[in-house]
Design an enzyme around this catalytic site. Structure first.
Site, PDB file in Angstrom:
ATOM      1  N   GLY A   1       0.828  -1.186   0.000  1.00 48.71           N
ATOM      2  CA  GLY A   1       0.000   0.000   0.000  1.00 48.71           C
ATOM      3  C   GLY A   1       0.866   1.241   0.000  1.00 48.71           C
ATOM      4  O   GLY A   1       2.094   1.171  -0.077  1.00 48.71           O
ATOM      5  N   GLY A   2       0.193   2.395   0.093  1.00 51.39           N
ATOM      6  CA  GLY A   2       0.914   3.648   0.027  1.00 51.39           C
ATOM      7  C   GLY A   2       1.855   3.867   1.191  1.00 51.39           C
ATOM      8  O   GLY A   2       2.878   4.540   1.057  1.00 51.39           O
ATOM      9  N   MET A   3       1.539   3.300   2.357  1.00 52.98           N
ATOM     10  CA  MET A   3       2.363   3.552   3.536  1.00 52.98           C
ATOM     11  C   MET A   3       3.317   2.413   3.851  1.00 52.98           C
ATOM     12  O   MET A   3       4.246   2.597   4.639  1.00 52.98           O
ATOM     13  CB  MET A   3       1.476   3.810   4.751  1.00 52.98           C
ATOM     14  N   GLY A   4       3.114   1.241   3.290  1.00 55.74           N
ATOM     15  CA  GLY A   4       4.011   0.157   3.650  1.00 55.74           C
ATOM     16  C   GLY A   4       3.735  -1.135   2.923  1.00 55.74           C
ATOM     17  O   GLY A   4       2.789  -1.259   2.142  1.00 55.74           O
TER      18      GLY A   4
ATOM     19  N   VAL B   1       3.217  -5.277   3.732  1.00 55.50           N
ATOM     20  CA  VAL B   1       2.864  -6.205   4.803  1.00 55.50           C
ATOM     21  C   VAL B   1       3.386  -7.592   4.459  1.00 55.50           C
ATOM     22  O   VAL B   1       3.110  -8.123   3.379  1.00 55.50           O
ATOM     23  CB  VAL B   1       1.344  -6.248   5.029  1.00 55.50           C
TER      24      VAL B   1
ATOM     25  N   LYS C   1       4.376  -5.182   9.271  1.00 55.83           N
ATOM     26  CA  LYS C   1       4.198  -4.080   8.334  1.00 55.83           C
ATOM     27  C   LYS C   1       5.495  -3.273   8.260  1.00 55.83           C
ATOM     28  O   LYS C   1       5.909  -2.645   9.236  1.00 55.83           O
ATOM     29  CB  LYS C   1       3.042  -3.184   8.764  1.00 55.83           C
TER      30      LYS C   1
ATOM     31  N   ASP D   1      -9.982   6.144   8.005  1.00 55.43           N
ATOM     32  CA  ASP D   1      -9.836   5.519   6.685  1.00 55.43           C
ATOM     33  C   ASP D   1     -10.602   4.198   6.629  1.00 55.43           C
ATOM     34  O   ASP D   1     -10.088   3.189   6.163  1.00 55.43           O
ATOM     35  CB  ASP D   1      -8.359   5.305   6.357  1.00 55.43           C
TER      36      ASP D   1
END
Length: 518
Positions: A35-38, A40, A55, A152
């Site tokens: 995803g955009g932040m990390g 997994v 993550k 979110d």
């Protein structure tokens, strides 16, 4: 635990990551999602000998002030989730620093996201949706009691355990009431179509904002389509802020609950307690859930984007206007001068306008296809019709009922259930992909029975009678194509119907969706 920002991707290998040992304890295996932040990872806790999800945050622990802010955001994310022990909130076990970056160690949820489940199997029933909604509502109540906002909530951030229960995940943009404001001024973080109007408008957010996102999530998984999704980002922002949701008839008794949760003003939305009572009624099979919800009193509409007395530009297009007003106009007025002392809600409206302008500038710089007028023309929403079709192995080409296909339509077919065989005495049952090479070769003596010679026996085939040259397509578990002409959609097993189906057996169930762009 899978990534909340993307589809479930169990089993994807990384040549440069699998086998790494993080913090001397967590052994990485395969990637579950990105995803955009990390990213997994599926991993193993060697100290406690248990599977976990790890993550890997896409930020370094050193760097400039922006990096330090993101690190603090991550620490607060882990703290936010760890302080909410709840069966429907993902468990956080550890937060470690390794390889110059942060890693959050979480409960491993062995199941897909709601978004993946929707894409693979289609919409849920109102009763099933209400049951999951109750679980997510209880999770949010626990989150809010801890002084945290999720911010979110969306189908991709809800995972399904093996027993079918829901788990709320990915608090990557959560804000704590005892911490700093974690976004820069004007920054919109999250998925726009699931973002409450007050967030889009730059107004104050609270627990009611998460409940709005829950309503949008339930509407999507039950109705099959997001009620505010539009072809372009500015149009989605406008729909969230001003337009009524596009709700499917599939919602049935769930519709009054969704409509109440999606009211534009936070003050007009039902409380968590009222929402719980209404969802209980739907889950139990009752049709009067709407009677348990308070009616809006003075339903306040959001102000239109500020269009002050300034430069006037002429255009024959439709501009961004509040829902309920006539949008057909040939004059748009925009201003580069601020209005004196605007209220907080009008500042939110102006913020939305500049977000739309900024998005338009970006699109123009990349594609060169948008004309910047300060507002953006809206397109009509695509219309999708979905049906389920039983395809028999003992019959030839079978018309898909309930859908009409026109030139330019997007046609999607997904396998739902069932098996069939082209020789129930000698060969086993198979699915829509047909037989493997060995079995297919063993039937080579009957190869003249194939409708599509290049496809194996037992494969599900599709054709659009009316297309030029009528191409025959192999469907498999899923097929999407754009119709080259008007026609009738037909499905069949790869076995000639007139003379070869006497020994066939079985039926497949397919979900068929046709999307038409007006």
């Amino acid at each position: 635990m899978t990534s909340g920002d993307g589809d479930h991707q169990a089993g994807i290998r990384s040549e440069h990551g699998s086998g790494r040992l993080i913090s001397g304890r967590y052994l990485l295996h395969d990637i579950l999602g990105r995803g955009g932040m990390g990213t997994v990872w599926r991993a193993h806790d060697q100290l406690l000998d248990r599977p976990v999800a790890v993550k890997e945050l896409h930020i370094l622990t050193h760097g400039d002030e922006e990096h330090r802010i993101r690190v603090r955001r991550t620490i607060r994310e882990a703290r936010a989730v760890a302080r909410v022990p709840h069966p429907h909130v993902v468990g956080v076990h550890d937060l470690v620093e390794s390889e110059d970056r942060l890693w959050i160690v979480m409960e491993l949820v062995q199941g897909p996201s709601l978004a993946h489940h929707l894409a693979e199997y289609g919409p849920l029933t109102p009763q099933h949706t209400a049951s999951l909604g109750l679980q997510l509502l209880d999770a949010l109540v626990a989150v809010h009691a801890a002084g945290t906002l999720h911010r979110d909530v969306k189908p991709a951030n809800v995972l399904l355990r093996r027993d079918g229960s829901a788990v709320l995940t990915d608090f990557g943009i959560a804000v704590l009431d005892d911490g700093e404001f974690l976004t820069t001024t004007g920054e919109l973080i999250g998925s726009l179509e699931f973002m409450a109007p007050e967030r889009v408008m730059g107004a104050e957010v609270g627990p009611a904002s998460d409940l709005w996102s829950l309503g949008a999530t339930l509407a999507t998984v039950c109705g099959g389509l997001s009620p505010f999704r539009r072809p372009a980002r500015p149009a989605t922002l406008h729909a969230v802020a001003y337009q009524e949701p596009a709700l499917s008839e599939r919602l049935g008794p769930l519709r009054p609950v969704i409509e109440a949760l999606l009211r534009k003003s936070p003050d007009e939305r039902p409380t968590a307690a009222s929402t719980r009572d209404a969802l209980h009624r739907v889950a139990a099979g009752h049709s009067d859930a709407g009677a348990l919800l308070p009616s809006p009193t003075a339903h306040a509409s959001w102000p239109a984007p500020l269009l002050a007395d300034a430069d006037t530009m002429t255009s024959g297009r439709q501009g961004l206007v509040p829902a309920g007003q006539n949008g057909q106009t040939s004059v748009h007025t925009t201003s580069l001068r601020p209005t004196p002392q605007p209220s907080s809600r009008h500042r939110g409206a102006k913020r939305l306008l500049w977000a739309l302008v900024g998005t338009t500038v970006l699109a123009a710089g990349v594609g060169g296809g948008l004309f910047l007028t300060g507002v953006l023309p809206l397109k009509k929403d695509p219309v999708t019709t979905t049906t389920r079709q039983a395809v028999k192995s003992t019959t030839g080409w079978q018309r898909v009922t309930g859908v009409t296909v026109r030139q330019g339509d997007k046609v999607t077919m997904r396998f739902v259930s069932g098996q069939w065989t082209v020789d129930h005495v000698n060969v086993p049952m198979t699915g829509p992909a047909g037989y493997n090479a060995a079995i297919d070769q063993s039937l080579d003596g009957a190869k003249d029975c194939k409708i599509k010679p290049a496809a194996p026996f037992g494969a599900l085939l599709a054709r659009l009678a009316g297309e030029k040259n009528v191409p025959i397509r192999s469907v498999g578990r899923k097929l999407t194509f754009k119709a080259a002409g008007n026609g009738t959609l037909q499905l069949a097993i790869n076995d000639e119907a007139d003379r070869c189906v006497q020994d066939n057996k079985g039926t497949l169930t397919m979900q068929v969706s046709v999307t038409h762009q007006p």
